[in-house]
Write a protein that holds these residues in place. Structure first.
Motif, mmCIF file in Angstrom:
data_model
loop_
_atom_site.group_PDB
_atom_site.id
_atom_site.type_symbol
_atom_site.label_atom_id
_atom_site.label_comp_id
_atom_site.label_asym_id
_atom_site.label_seq_id
_atom_site.Cartn_x
_atom_site.Cartn_y
_atom_site.Cartn_z
ATOM 1 N N MET A 1 50.471 1.955 -38.745
ATOM 2 C CA MET A 1 51.174 1.694 -39.637
ATOM 3 C C MET A 1 52.372 2.446 -39.899
ATOM 4 S SD MET A 1 48.043 1.687 -42.112
ATOM 5 C CE MET A 1 48.884 1.692 -43.678
ATOM 6 N N GLU A 2 52.837 0.898 -40.705
ATOM 7 C CA GLU A 2 54.209 0.507 -40.505
ATOM 8 C C GLU A 2 54.897 0.497 -42.019
ATOM 9 O OE1 GLU A 2 55.685 -2.902 -38.923
ATOM 10 O OE2 GLU A 2 55.432 -2.109 -36.654
ATOM 11 N N LEU A 3 56.679 1.602 -41.606
ATOM 12 C CA LEU A 3 56.769 1.507 -42.963
ATOM 13 C C LEU A 3 57.190 0.340 -43.712
ATOM 14 C CD1 LEU A 3 57.966 3.568 -44.938
ATOM 15 C CD2 LEU A 3 60.047 2.976 -43.917
ATOM 16 N N LEU A 4 56.402 0.296 -45.099
ATOM 17 C CA LEU A 4 57.371 -0.999 -46.210
ATOM 18 C C LEU A 4 58.206 -0.793 -46.486
ATOM 19 C CD1 LEU A 4 56.050 -4.197 -46.809
ATOM 20 C CD2 LEU A 4 53.936 -2.385 -48.307
ATOM 21 N N LEU A 5 57.800 0.709 -47.669
ATOM 22 C CA LEU A 5 59.343 0.515 -48.675
ATOM 23 C C LEU A 5 59.567 2.029 -48.320
ATOM 24 C CD1 LEU A 5 60.310 -1.071 -51.346
ATOM 25 C CD2 LEU A 5 57.631 -0.169 -52.525
ATOM 26 N N SER A 6 60.350 2.583 -48.802
ATOM 27 C CA SER A 6 60.805 3.552 -48.981
ATOM 28 C C SER A 6 62.031 3.771 -50.040
ATOM 29 C CB SER A 6 61.345 4.351 -47.868
ATOM 30 O OG SER A 6 62.499 5.606 -48.328
ATOM 31 N N ILE A 7 61.038 4.990 -51.286
ATOM 32 C CA ILE A 7 62.044 5.063 -52.839
ATOM 33 C C ILE A 7 62.742 5.884 -52.664
ATOM 34 C CG2 ILE A 7 61.408 4.667 -54.871
ATOM 35 C CD1 ILE A 7 59.644 2.474 -54.478
ATOM 36 N N ASP A 8 64.241 6.457 -53.024
ATOM 37 C CA ASP A 8 64.501 8.027 -53.184
ATOM 38 C C ASP A 8 64.649 8.162 -54.664
ATOM 39 O OD1 ASP A 8 65.360 10.135 -52.319
ATOM 40 O OD2 ASP A 8 66.289 9.970 -50.306
ATOM 41 N N SER A 9 65.174 9.472 -55.159
ATOM 42 C CA SER A 9 65.700 9.626 -56.636
ATOM 43 C C SER A 9 66.705 9.003 -56.227
ATOM 44 C CB SER A 9 64.565 11.026 -56.514
ATOM 45 O OG SER A 9 63.710 10.970 -56.856
ATOM 46 N N SER A 10 67.164 10.293 -54.760
ATOM 47 C CA SER A 10 68.841 10.174 -54.341
ATOM 48 C C SER A 10 69.620 8.546 -53.575
ATOM 49 C CB SER A 10 69.470 11.301 -54.405
ATOM 50 O OG SER A 10 69.044 12.017 -53.112
ATOM 51 N N ASN A 47 57.284 6.972 -49.943
ATOM 52 C CA ASN A 47 57.615 6.120 -48.530
ATOM 53 C C ASN A 47 55.844 5.539 -48.735
ATOM 54 O OD1 ASN A 47 59.327 6.789 -47.225
ATOM 55 N ND2 ASN A 47 58.844 8.827 -46.951
ATOM 56 N N VAL A 48 56.366 4.249 -48.623
ATOM 57 C CA VAL A 48 54.631 3.636 -48.796
ATOM 58 C C VAL A 48 54.651 2.720 -47.269
ATOM 59 C CG1 VAL A 48 53.407 1.392 -50.191
ATOM 60 C CG2 VAL A 48 55.149 2.313 -51.196
ATOM 61 N N PHE A 49 53.381 2.777 -46.906
ATOM 62 C CA PHE A 49 53.182 2.313 -45.698
ATOM 63 C C PHE A 49 52.050 0.754 -45.291
ATOM 64 C CE2 PHE A 49 54.431 7.075 -44.912
ATOM 65 C CZ PHE A 49 55.306 6.810 -44.265
ATOM 66 N N ALA A 50 51.822 0.058 -44.823
ATOM 67 C CA ALA A 50 51.080 -0.828 -44.619
ATOM 68 C C ALA A 50 50.375 -1.391 -43.102
ATOM 69 C CB ALA A 50 52.079 -2.424 -44.700
ATOM 70 N N CYS A 51 49.066 -1.670 -42.824
ATOM 71 C CA CYS A 51 48.831 -1.970 -41.796
ATOM 72 C C CYS A 51 49.719 -3.459 -40.688
ATOM 73 C CB CYS A 51 47.874 -2.074 -41.700
ATOM 74 S SG CYS A 51 46.811 -2.940 -39.855
ATOM 75 N N PRO A 52 50.375 -3.521 -39.469
ATOM 76 C CA PRO A 52 51.035 -4.587 -39.487
ATOM 77 C C PRO A 52 49.871 -5.617 -38.692
ATOM 78 C CG PRO A 52 51.314 -2.640 -38.241
ATOM 79 C CD PRO A 52 50.873 -2.412 -39.173
ATOM 80 N N THR A 53 48.961 -5.485 -38.528
ATOM 81 C CA THR A 53 47.391 -6.269 -37.822
ATOM 82 C C THR A 53 46.637 -6.765 -39.095
ATOM 83 O OG1 THR A 53 46.091 -4.135 -37.252
ATOM 84 C CG2 THR A 53 47.611 -5.215 -35.457
ATOM 85 N N ASP A 54 46.729 -6.316 -40.194
ATOM 86 C CA ASP A 54 45.356 -6.723 -40.926
ATOM 87 C C ASP A 54 46.426 -6.877 -42.422
ATOM 88 O OD1 ASP A 54 43.962 -7.446 -42.321
ATOM 89 O OD2 ASP A 54 41.833 -5.990 -41.553
ATOM 90 N N PRO A 55 46.420 -6.766 -42.725
ATOM 91 C CA PRO A 55 46.921 -6.806 -44.460
ATOM 92 C C PRO A 55 45.676 -6.846 -45.386
ATOM 93 C CG PRO A 55 47.076 -9.091 -43.737
ATOM 94 C CD PRO A 55 45.926 -8.280 -42.533
ATOM 95 N N GLY A 56 44.432 -7.069 -44.831
ATOM 96 C CA GLY A 56 43.232 -6.079 -45.896
ATOM 97 C C GLY A 56 43.507 -5.050 -45.951
ATOM 98 N N HIS A 57 43.957 -4.295 -44.989
ATOM 99 C CA HIS A 57 44.114 -2.527 -45.123
ATOM 100 C C HIS A 57 44.188 -2.167 -46.126
ATOM 101 C CE1 HIS A 57 43.073 -2.939 -40.578
ATOM 102 N NE2 HIS A 57 41.782 -2.868 -41.056
ATOM 103 N N PRO A 58 44.223 -0.786 -47.155
ATOM 104 C CA PRO A 58 45.017 -0.809 -47.906
ATOM 105 C C PRO A 58 46.370 0.158 -47.863
ATOM 106 C CG PRO A 58 43.024 1.375 -47.160
ATOM 107 C CD PRO A 58 43.030 -0.162 -46.237
ATOM 108 N N HIS A 59 47.515 -0.029 -48.619
ATOM 109 C CA HIS A 59 48.589 1.063 -48.306
ATOM 110 C C HIS A 59 48.738 2.578 -48.388
ATOM 111 C CE1 HIS A 59 49.243 -3.283 -49.100
ATOM 112 N NE2 HIS A 59 50.895 -2.883 -48.472
#
Length: 64
Positions: A1-10, A47-59
């Motif tokens: 899994m690779e970091l796709l998106l990071s959302i921070d409160s500050s 933090n939201v993670f995604a699979c770089p090899t198969d986009p069909g895998h859930p986040h």
């Protein structure tokens, strides 16, 4: 899994000052850098993670 998106409160923690904006380096002006307008949980980070090899895998998510 690779970091796709990071959302921070500050934008910065107020203690390190490593990338604190110049305008907010004065403690009387900036106290905590909470100018994102987003509150994740109890003012944490999401933090939201995604699979770089198969986009069909859930986040996956991680809250801190």
């Amino acid at each position: 899994m690779e970091l796709l998106l990071s959302i921070d409160s500050s934008e910065w923690d107020g203690g390190s000052g490593s990338w604190m904006p110049v305008e907010e380096r004065d403690p009387a002006v900036g106290r905590g850098g909470a100018s994102t307008g987003v509150a994740v949980g109890r003012w944490g980070k999401l933090n939201v993670f995604a699979c770089p090899t198969d986009p069909g895998h859930p986040h996956l998510t991680s809250s801190q």
